[in-house]
Design a protein around this motif. Structure first.
Motif, mmCIF file in Angstrom:
data_model
loop_
_atom_site.group_PDB
_atom_site.id
_atom_site.type_symbol
_atom_site.label_atom_id
_atom_site.label_comp_id
_atom_site.label_asym_id
_atom_site.label_seq_id
_atom_site.Cartn_x
_atom_site.Cartn_y
_atom_site.Cartn_z
ATOM 1 N N GLY A 24 -37.278 36.639 110.561
ATOM 2 C CA GLY A 24 -36.483 37.123 109.442
ATOM 3 C C GLY A 24 -37.261 37.240 108.149
ATOM 4 N N LEU A 25 -38.439 36.615 108.080
ATOM 5 C CA LEU A 25 -39.263 36.778 106.880
ATOM 6 C C LEU A 25 -39.764 38.212 106.730
ATOM 7 C CD1 LEU A 25 -41.421 33.508 106.859
ATOM 8 C CD2 LEU A 25 -39.498 34.105 105.361
ATOM 9 N N VAL A 26 -39.793 38.966 107.824
ATOM 10 C CA VAL A 26 -40.264 40.356 107.731
ATOM 11 C C VAL A 26 -39.359 41.173 106.809
ATOM 12 C CG1 VAL A 26 -40.725 42.465 109.024
ATOM 13 C CG2 VAL A 26 -41.428 40.252 109.960
ATOM 14 N N PRO A 27 -38.039 41.259 107.043
ATOM 15 C CA PRO A 27 -37.208 42.011 106.092
ATOM 16 C C PRO A 27 -37.048 41.326 104.741
ATOM 17 C CG PRO A 27 -35.837 41.005 107.786
ATOM 18 C CD PRO A 27 -37.256 40.822 108.219
ATOM 19 N N ALA A 32 -38.599 41.619 98.880
ATOM 20 C CA ALA A 32 -39.313 41.114 97.707
ATOM 21 C C ALA A 32 -40.368 42.119 97.233
ATOM 22 C CB ALA A 32 -39.965 39.772 98.028
ATOM 23 N N GLU A 33 -41.073 42.747 98.179
ATOM 24 C CA GLU A 33 -42.074 43.748 97.805
ATOM 25 C C GLU A 33 -41.428 44.959 97.140
ATOM 26 O OE1 GLU A 33 -44.218 44.739 101.310
ATOM 27 O OE2 GLU A 33 -45.048 42.731 101.587
ATOM 28 N N ARG A 34 -40.298 45.418 97.678
ATOM 29 C CA ARG A 34 -39.644 46.593 97.115
ATOM 30 C C ARG A 34 -39.080 46.316 95.731
ATOM 31 N NH1 ARG A 34 -36.645 50.158 101.711
ATOM 32 N NH2 ARG A 34 -36.496 51.491 99.885
ATOM 33 N N CYS A 35 -38.802 45.051 95.448
ATOM 34 C CA CYS A 35 -38.328 44.684 94.110
ATOM 35 C C CYS A 35 -39.477 44.318 93.177
ATOM 36 C CB CYS A 35 -37.330 43.535 94.207
ATOM 37 S SG CYS A 35 -35.779 44.014 94.997
ATOM 38 N N PHE A 122 -37.470 39.738 88.165
ATOM 39 C CA PHE A 122 -37.243 39.828 89.603
ATOM 40 C C PHE A 122 -35.742 39.807 89.907
ATOM 41 C CE2 PHE A 122 -37.413 37.684 93.920
ATOM 42 C CZ PHE A 122 -37.829 38.833 94.593
ATOM 43 N N LEU A 123 -34.992 38.969 89.201
ATOM 44 C CA LEU A 123 -33.544 38.940 89.388
ATOM 45 C C LEU A 123 -32.925 40.278 88.999
ATOM 46 C CD1 LEU A 123 -30.843 37.592 89.971
ATOM 47 C CD2 LEU A 123 -30.918 36.591 87.670
ATOM 48 N N ALA A 124 -33.385 40.870 87.899
ATOM 49 C CA ALA A 124 -32.868 42.175 87.479
ATOM 50 C C ALA A 124 -33.150 43.241 88.539
ATOM 51 C CB ALA A 124 -33.481 42.574 86.142
#
Length: 465
Positions: A24-27, A32-35, A122-124
């Motif tokens: 599950g760390l893959v998605p 996280a990368e896309r954000c 990151f939250l935004a």
């Protein structure tokens, strides 16, 4: 349930390089990368000039810590959970626990503030790309509270004997954001020494939390909720500057006690709770109470005129069953009441405002969640390393909440432990073909549909801006 084979017919060998225990760390890390987590760290965190090159590749080190926490690590040594099987095939830049410990110990107060800036942005980004805070454009609640985290070891910086006799603690301060339709996410945290007063630095912290809420899409009605430790003029002034409302428990100081005892008996309205709630003083379950309102109460009357605040004082009273009723001169029984006032300028009617104020207890769920996860330990003897660990936990917490909001309606409101068990701790075997990697996951996984929806969503091409 019982074993299907004789004991001597089973053996175990740790020898498969194509297995992973936390697929599950893959998605999750793709989200996280896309954000923009790595880019934010590169822009904001500058650990240049540190010894032994500890500040190099800060983005990979922070990503490694976040991934380890998402997998369930609650200490620096537990971060080695990332270094097994086919994990190096799925992820690049995984760092050893010793490297990550050196990296955290290189933090100073300034570096911790840089990490706070990463957390806010990151939250935004998470709120913009996922349904993390549905309804935030209409109404949002910002809850502020503090907690004591017990620590061990006499050389741990900042640990002191504070509220609890004989127990050394650190004293984090945190703020959460939630809506009527969403579980809370963390808007900000601060690590403080064990004896720090609850309200120390509260006004500045509240200002930052309210600003973070706006950055996360909370552009409608915003209400700050807090306990009596934060009932001071500075916190209310911070709410006014940010254009937010406040709802703060006051306690029974002499001025408020006079005002409460002056409420006429016919002003009290009956309120019944759909489910019994614990009394904050005795812990007993109560299902009925009475509510009254003083429309104009002036707080901080002893201060100069500019610092006085006039707003509503709403009071809830419940029968004190621990004390016998008082017998009057003519034999009547006068019940003994306990009063719970709070000071607010929010526009809702008194009964609704009282219900919403009691929901401030949702912040305790976040605190309990933290102590059952990455904050089970504050792993370093260095104060600023623990401060960085605390902030990295908040980023991980928000990341898992965002992943849950993409998975299914059930996982939108699930606890972190449930999100980890359903979506992260999924075993898989990898297979390579034509320069592609396929994850083979367990057949009949109960949460297959939710996991697949999360995986497909974060791997789809990004929507046009």
């Amino acid at each position: 349930m019982h074993s299907s084979t004789p004991p001597r017919a089973v053996s175990a060998v740790f020898d498969d390089p194509n297995l992973v225990a936390h697929a599950g760390l893959v998605p999750v890390m793709r989200l996280a990368e896309r954000c923009g987590l790595s880019d934010l760290v590169t822009q904001k965190v500058k650990l240049t000039g540190t010894t032994n090159g500890a500040g190099a590749a800060a983005d990979s080190k922070i990503s490694s810590i976040v991934a380890g926490m998402a997998a369930g690590a609650d200490s620096i040594d537990d971060l080695r959970v990332l270094r097994h099987g086919a994990m190096p095939t799925l992820f690049g830049g995984i760092r050893a626990p010793s490297t990550l410990g050196t990296f955290l110990r290189a933090f100073t107060h300034g570096h911790a503030l840089q990490l706070h800036a990463v957390h806010r942005r990151f939250l935004a980004a998470l709120a913009a790309r996922t349904p993390l805070l549905p309804g935030s454009g209409e109404k949002a609640f910002i809850d502020v509270d503090s907690t004591h985290k017990r620590v061990y070891g006499r050389t741990k910086q900042g640990a002191e004997y504070g509220r609890f006799k004989g127990i050394r603690t650190l004293h984090p301060l945190l703020a959460t954001v939630c809506t009527p339709h969403a579980r809370p996410v963390i808007a900000g945290v601060r690590m403080r020494r064990g004896k720090a007063a609850d309200s120390r630095g509260a006004s500045k912290f509240v200002s930052e939390a309210l600003a973070t809420a706006v950055e996360s899409g909370c552009t409608g009605l915003r209400i700050l909720r807090a306990d009596s430790q934060f009932y001071n003029a500075g916190v209310i002034a911070a709410c006014h500057r940010a254009g937010a409302h406040f709802s703060i428990t006051t306690g029974m100081n002499p001025s408020i006690k006079r005002a409460v005892l002056g409420i006429p008996n016919d002003a009290w309205q009956q309120i019944s709770y759909p489910t019994a709630v614990p009394d904050p003083e005795t812990g007993e379950l109560i299902s009925d109470a009475e509510v009254a309102e003083i429309p104009e109460y002036t707080a901080f009357a002893s201060r100069k005129k500019a610092e006085r605040v006039t707003a509503r004082l709403i009071v809830r009273r419940v029968r004190d069953l621990a004390k016998p009723a008082v017998v009057g001169e003519q034999g009547e029984l006068f019940p003994v009441w306990r009063y719970h006032p709070f000071f607010t300028d929010q526009p809702a009617a008194a009964l609704r405002a009282e219900r919403e104020h009691r929901h401030h207890a949702v912040v305790e769920q976040v605190i309990a969640d933290s102590k059952a996860g990455a904050l089970a330990h504050l792993p370093s003897g260095h104060f600023h390393a623990n401060a960085a660990w605390l902030t990295l936990w908040t980023m991980t917490y928000n990341l898992l909440r965002a992943a849950g909001s993409l998975a299914s309606a059930f996982h939108t409101k699930a606890t972190t432990a449930t999100l980890r068990a359903h979506l992260v701790q999924v075993p898989a075997r990898i297979a390579r073909s034509a320069r592609r990697i396929t994850l083979h996951l367990p057949h009949n996984w109960p949460w297959e549909q939710a996991w697949t929806h999360l995986f497909d969503t974060v791997h789809d091409p990004p929507a046009p801006a």
